[in-house]
Design a protein around this motif. Structure first.
Motif, PDB file in Angstrom:
ATOM      1  N   LYS A  87       0.833  -1.037  -0.045  1.00 44.84           N
ATOM      2  CA  LYS A  87      -0.149   0.003  -0.037  1.00 44.84           C
ATOM      3  C   LYS A  87       0.856   1.127   0.080  1.00 44.84           C
ATOM      4  O   LYS A  87       0.427   2.357  -0.652  1.00 44.84           O
ATOM      5  N   LYS A  88       1.814   1.335   0.695  1.00 38.81           N
ATOM      6  CA  LYS A  88       2.794   2.274   1.074  1.00 38.81           C
ATOM      7  C   LYS A  88       3.310   2.772  -0.466  1.00 38.81           C
ATOM      8  O   LYS A  88       3.423   3.796  -0.566  1.00 38.81           O
ATOM      9  N   LYS A 124       1.008   4.331  -2.597  1.00 37.29           N
ATOM     10  CA  LYS A 124       0.829   5.732  -2.320  1.00 37.29           C
ATOM     11  C   LYS A 124       1.721   6.604  -2.610  1.00 37.29           C
ATOM     12  O   LYS A 124       1.692   7.491  -3.398  1.00 37.29           O
ATOM     13  N   LYS A 125       3.071   6.197  -2.422  1.00 37.36           N
ATOM     14  CA  LYS A 125       4.284   6.769  -2.668  1.00 37.36           C
ATOM     15  C   LYS A 125       4.196   7.119  -4.318  1.00 37.36           C
ATOM     16  O   LYS A 125       4.424   8.377  -4.632  1.00 37.36           O
ATOM     17  N   LYS A 177       2.042   9.938  -4.837  1.00 42.62           N
ATOM     18  CA  LYS A 177       2.525  11.127  -4.085  1.00 42.62           C
ATOM     19  C   LYS A 177       3.787  11.717  -4.636  1.00 42.62           C
ATOM     20  O   LYS A 177       3.868  12.871  -4.922  1.00 42.62           O
ATOM     21  N   ALA A 200      -4.509   9.156  -3.810  1.00 43.35           N
ATOM     22  CA  ALA A 200      -3.214   7.959  -3.497  1.00 43.35           C
ATOM     23  C   ALA A 200      -3.883   6.977  -2.661  1.00 43.35           C
ATOM     24  O   ALA A 200      -3.667   5.837  -2.756  1.00 43.35           O
ATOM     25  N   LYS A 201      -4.709   7.291  -1.713  1.00 42.93           N
ATOM     26  CA  LYS A 201      -5.254   6.338  -0.901  1.00 42.93           C
ATOM     27  C   LYS A 201      -6.302   5.389  -1.738  1.00 42.93           C
ATOM     28  O   LYS A 201      -6.191   4.287  -1.687  1.00 42.93           O
ATOM     29  N   SER A 257      -4.007   3.076  -3.494  1.00 46.69           N
ATOM     30  CA  SER A 257      -3.525   2.027  -2.642  1.00 46.69           C
ATOM     31  C   SER A 257      -4.512   1.070  -2.345  1.00 46.69           C
ATOM     32  O   SER A 257      -4.272  -0.175  -1.797  1.00 46.69           O
ATOM     33  N   ARG A 301      -3.693  13.255  -1.580  1.00 51.03           N
ATOM     34  CA  ARG A 301      -4.053  12.182  -0.491  1.00 51.03           C
ATOM     35  C   ARG A 301      -5.145  11.172  -0.837  1.00 51.03           C
ATOM     36  O   ARG A 301      -4.836  10.094  -0.704  1.00 51.03           O
TER      37      ARG A 301
END
Lengths: 230, 826
Positions: free
Chosen positions: B310-311, B314-315, B318, B390-391, B394, B387
């Protein structure tokens, strides 16, 4: 030598729609079986039989309604999405009907993607050897849209193999290919099965392809109706 | 580089168009934030500097003190005072110039701090370094009999001054004379003191030694400026000549408790503008992220399936933001600052000959914290906008990648009204289902359009109010006024009438009105006065207005009178004697048409035959006659022809005010001609056309600023609308393919698209216009209604413009993306 069990599932059930209501659909009903290390298993069934659902549950991309899936002693039904993702990149190689390559990465980058995501340093020698085995040496810097369907699927196989996964799950890998390319892909899977003792689980509706496997599990209406070893 | 980062970069490169449009959006918003903050900061700095130059850099100033008192004040405030400027009046000496009313030069000594902080605006030369060097005003240089310049010697027989005190009444007493030769080392603009001093020019030397006897003035800056208000209140009763520099305090951000300081007003304005910019640009950027994520759903699914955490997902989203920020922010800051810099150069160039009030020279002020805040704000916008997408990215399940189609899963049945089907047919039904289904996506577009509409309505009505306020500042019916100040100068009635006669014979005059305004007295007489007036037990004042010209003639015509003879007049028989009963008016006399009235003017009795007794107030009726006395008149008025009082030896001392107002077809030319026949000495000339031109320039600059801001915001809004519509059309390509497959014709497609455009144009127009009207009315009620006599402006033209614009823009974008899709279908 006692063969090690790589994957086992117990009483796996998957229901869609509103459970208990009219719209409830049982895709998979109380399925149990196990796969040993080095086995090449084909799951066969008609369209809508539940075979793809089974593969999704085994890959942890979909959640079972009940029952459990154990891969390499880990019950993946107990992992959350994030843990599952990390588990998957280390232990499961997925191959799809539609290759699912990143169109912006070249052949080598697509193959090494799981290692890169894992932050593991790529063993260049091993990757080059793999690419040679896949017959993609000349195409190493090509982008997916410059490749034929068979070549793209070979890249996907390379991607699945690169991390030495415990098991490869292939969902109709030849579904989109002509017969020549199809047999090339099956040969490649068989080769990796023999050479690296790679455990492979392949879902198909094509009996001819299933015949190539060591073991054929047939599914109909969400239940295993036969499990034959050669 | 990390694989996640390199995937993000490669993606940006692949979708060049969207990347560039997003970066441009970010550049715009950073530019705007930077522009607004730097401009307002520069404006504030300019105001503070202008105030420091024209009024002085002090918080409290106390004059006419004895040195001892000054020292006591200084000692009492020792911990609270930052710097103290001290000056003393040294004395004055006769000095003859062209201006007969200024009799001499008054020399004042300033200490170093006073030299720095008081309002000495040097034009050339330097500040004095000893008590024999002086700075004099440009006004003195211009009025001097012989040429005075830097280095000139001025010899004065200085009558020295000491502070006298007679029962608390302060006065300046003489303290001997001394012949002193001063050297002019600097020439400055006129100080306020010199403007107010009717008898002397002011020269400033350096104060080398304090003398106890001299009248002393201290001006100080406080460590805590807020304390100035309290200090002023406590000292106000003790000293007559105390002054608080409220302008400076207000612009520096220090206010009385129940007052909002100018600095805070400015900051509120900045925050409001920046908030709008942030909202509009955040919508754009978020939209762009959302589109990027929804287009890459499959890719994210695939990455998830091969084990991206997930990270990492998201990265990846972002990081796109990081790239946007790295490129967009520096460029945006650069452009924003550059626009303000060159804008100020341009504005100063345009306003260079301003004669309105004090000359405001805009200064460019670049503040690093402001730049950093702008950049942080932009980073915040990008972060905030990325944000949620990105969520979403993910949370995309690997299933999305495995799924072989993009069908949208419907969660609810969507109902469409039967009316739509009747009017628009099946096409309408499909269109309205689409809008309802993609509510979220359309909401962004809706908000974008609404904000644009809102801003347009608010900005246009605000500008309209500003135009009205400025137009209200100037008289409608004349553009030149020439007058003589009453009471002081020795030009008698006959001379004034003669001057007016010369003026009205000049060219370029369309029409003119002349009046001379005198104070008359009606003796207490039971036969003449009304009972109410008689019972007041005193002589009653009456305004005697001696008139000539156009407005006077119109006034006469109202009563069917063509001409008044010298001994005839019109009596406005209403007056008000009670301050507290402003609204009530009483009859002054019992007189009727044809009666005679006796009025005492300048000590002599004059008798007039009243042609007409009326209630029509000439000052209100002749609104246009004298713009400056628009106030409600409380006296009765006797109107007489201007000739009546000629040859009667009436001194200027008895004249309250006199003026000729002219409607000229070339005010600037006429102004020059008047200057040729009259010297400036005792006359005031106001050229309203020239002043109006100056205000117009300011209004134009303001309009350019507001509409410029609006245009950029609209461009951001439109690119947002464009992004949303194009993407939603692209995502529906399968639907179009199906429709085509089942035999929808091109005409039917167009019908569907038209209906969709109309549907949400109307929706956003209704919301936007209603909100715009509410807000513009609020602005009217809060800012305009209380302070100006201006009626509410219903922004009908902006509304019509907005309606046409919205339909046009939405239709063009829809049509365009439809074309694109058609090409794809074939």
């Amino acid at each position: 030598m006692e063969e090690k069990v790589i994957l086992s599932c117990e009483n796996l059930t998957k229901k869609y729609g509103d459970v208990g209501k009219e719209t409830e659909v049982v895709a998979l009903n109380d399925v149990s079986f196990s796969v040993k290390e080095g086995e090449f298993v084909a799951i066969i069934g008609a369209s809508g039989s539940g075979k793809s659902t089974l593969l999704h549950l085994l890959a942890g991309v979909d959640k079972a309604t009940s029952g459990k899936v154990v891969i390499k002693d880990t019950d993946i039904t107990k992992l959350n999405n994030n843990e599952m993702a990390i588990f998957r990149r280390k232990n499961i190689g997925l191959i799809y009907q539609f290759y699912n390559l990143l169109s912006i990465l070249n052949v080598k980058e697509n193959i090494t993607l799981p290692c890169d995501l894992d932050g593991v340093k790529v063993d260049d020698k091993k990757v080059n050897e793999l690419i040679e085995t896949l017959g993609l040496k000349e195409r190493i810097n090509h982008l997916p849209n410059q490749l034929s369907g068979g070549q793209q699927q070979r890249v996907a196989i390379g991607r699945a193999l690169v991390n030495n996964p415990a098991i490869i799950l292939a969902d109709e890998p030849t579904g989109n290919l002509d017969s020549k390319a199809s047999s090339e892909i099956i040969d490649l899977l068989k080769f990796s099965n023999k050479k690296y003792n790679q455990t492979i689980l392949l879902v198909t509706h094509d009996e001819k392809i299933a015949e190539e496997a060591d073991r054929i599990i047939e599914i109909s209406d969400g239940k295993i109706i036969s499990d034959k070893r050669k | 580089m990390n694989i996640v980062h390199s995937i993000a970069i490669k993606n940006l490169k692949k979708n060049k168009k969207r990347t560039i449009s997003t970066i441009i959006g970010i550049i715009f918003s950073v530019t705007l934030i930077c522009f607004v903050s730097t401009l307002l900061l520069s404006l504030q700095t300019s105001m503070i500097n202008t105030i420091k130059e024209t009024i002085g850099n002090y918080h409290i100033d106390i004059g006419e003190l004895s040195m001892a008192e000054a020292q006591v004040i200084e000692e009492n405030l020792s911990g609270k005072i930052d710097t103290v400027g001290i000056s003393q009046i040294i004395g004055a000496g006769n000095f003859e110039t062209k201006n007969p009313s200024k009799l001499g030069i008054m020399v004042e000594g300033y200490n170093d701090i006073a030299l720095d902080n008081r309002e000495i605006q040097l034009i050339e030369g330097r500040l004095p370094e000893n008590d024999k060097e002086i700075v004099i005003s440009e006004y003195l240089v211009n009025n001097a009999q012989e040429k005075i310049g830097l280095g000139s010697k001025i010899e004065l027989n200085v009558e020295k001054v000491k502070l006298g005190d007679n029962d608390g009444y302060r006065f300046q007493d003489y303290d001997g004379t001394e012949k002193i030769t001063y050297t002019v080392v600097g020439i400055s603009k006129q100080t306020r003191k010199e403007v107010y001093d009717t008898r002397a020019y002011i020269a400033i030397c350096k104060l080398e030694n304090f003398t106890q006897k001299r009248p002393t003035e201290i001006s100080f800056l406080l460590k805590e400026p807020n304390y100035a208000y309290t200090l002023y209140d406590t000292l106000y009763n003790k000293f007559d000549n105390i002054d608080i520099n409220e302008d400076l305090l207000m612009w520096q951000g220090f206010n009385e408790t129940n007052n909002i300081s100018n600095k805070i007003q400015m900051e509120i304005l900045a925050v409001l503008l920046i908030a709008i910019i942030v909202i509009v640009s955040a919508l754009l950027i978020r939209n762009s992220f959302q589109i990027s994520v929804s287009e890459r759903t499959k890719e994210f699914g695939m990455l998830a399936s091969i084990g991206a955490s997930k990270k990492q997902l998201k990265k990846s989203v972002k990081f796109e933001g990081v790239i946007y920020a790295l490129i967009g922010i520096p460029i945006g800051i650069f452009i924003g600052v550059a626009i303000v810099y060159f804008g100020i150069l341009l504005v100063n160039d345009v306003l260079i000959d301003t004669t309105l009030g004090y000359h405001l020279n805009l200064e460019f002020d670049l503040s690093i914290p402001v730049i950093i805040i702008s950049a942080l704000l932009a980073i915040f916008i990008i972060y905030l906008s990325s944000r949620k997408p990105a969520k979403i990215a993910s949370q995309i399940s690997p299933m999305e990648a495995i799924r072989q189609n993009n069908d949208i899963v419907l969660e609810k049945k969507i109902k469409t009204s039967k009316i739509i089907k009747k009017i628009w047919g099946t096409e309408g039904v499909i269109a309205s289902k689409n809008i309802k289904r993609n509510k979220k996506r359309y909401r962004t577009t809706l908000i974008s359009i609404c904000i644009c509409i809102l801003l347009l309505i608010i900005a246009s009505s605000t500008i309209n109010y500003i135009y009205q306020i400025i137009a209200d500042m100037y008289p409608e019916n004349y553009n030149i006024a020439v007058g003589f100040i009453g009471g002081i100068d020795e030009i008698n009635y006959d001379e004034q009438v003669n001057y007016f006669k010369q003026i009205k014979e000049l060219d370029n005059i369309e029409q003119y009105s002349t009046y001379i305004y005198l104070n008359g007295i009606i003796k207490r007489n039971k036969e003449v006065l009304s009972d109410y007036a008689y019972n007041l037990n005193k002589n009653i004042n009456i305004i005697v207005l001696a008139c000539e010209g156009n407005v006077y003639q119109n006034y006469l015509n109202k009563f069917g009178i063509t001409k008044l003879e010298e001994n005839q007049g019109i009596l406005v028989n209403k007056f008000n004697n009670n301050y507290y009963e402003e609204e009530k008016k009483y009859d002054l006399t019992k007189l009727k048409d044809g009666d005679n009235i006796e009025v005492n003017i300048a000590g002599k009795e004059y008798e007039f035959n009243i042609k007409k007794v009326t209630d029509i107030d000439p000052i209100l009726a002749m609104m246009s006659l004298d713009y400056e006395t628009k106030t409600i008149n409380t006296s009765a008025v006797l109107i007489i022809p201007i000739e009546s009082l000629c040859g009667k030896n009436i001194n200027n001392a008895d004249i309250n005010n006199s003026k000729i107002v002219i409607e000229s077809n070339d005010a600037n030319a006429l102004e020059k001609k008047i200057f040729k026949i009259l010297d400036m000495k005792n006359m005031t000339l106001t050229n309203y056309d020239r002043q109006a031109e100056e205000s117009k320039k300011i209004t134009i600059i303001l309009s350019v600023f507001l509409y410029g801001l609006l245009t950029v915001l609209t461009v951001i809004g439109i690119s947002n609308i464009y992004n949303t519509i194009t993407t939603s059309m692209n995502l529906r390509i399968n639907e179009f393919k199906t429709l085509r497959a089942v035999g929808a014709t091109k005409k039917q497609f167009n019908k569907m698209i038209n209906y969709e455009s109309i549907l949400y144009s109307i929706k956003s127009l209704i919301i936007g216009i209603i909100l715009g009207l509410i807000l513009s009315h609020l602005i009217y009620l809060l800012l305009i209604y209380e302070h100006y006599a201006i009626s509410y402006y219903f922004p009908i033209i902006p509304i019509v413009c907005v309606i046409v614009l919205v339909f046009l823009i939405v239709w063009i974008i829809m049509k365009n993306s439809m074309k694109h899709i058609e090409n794809n279908l074939n």
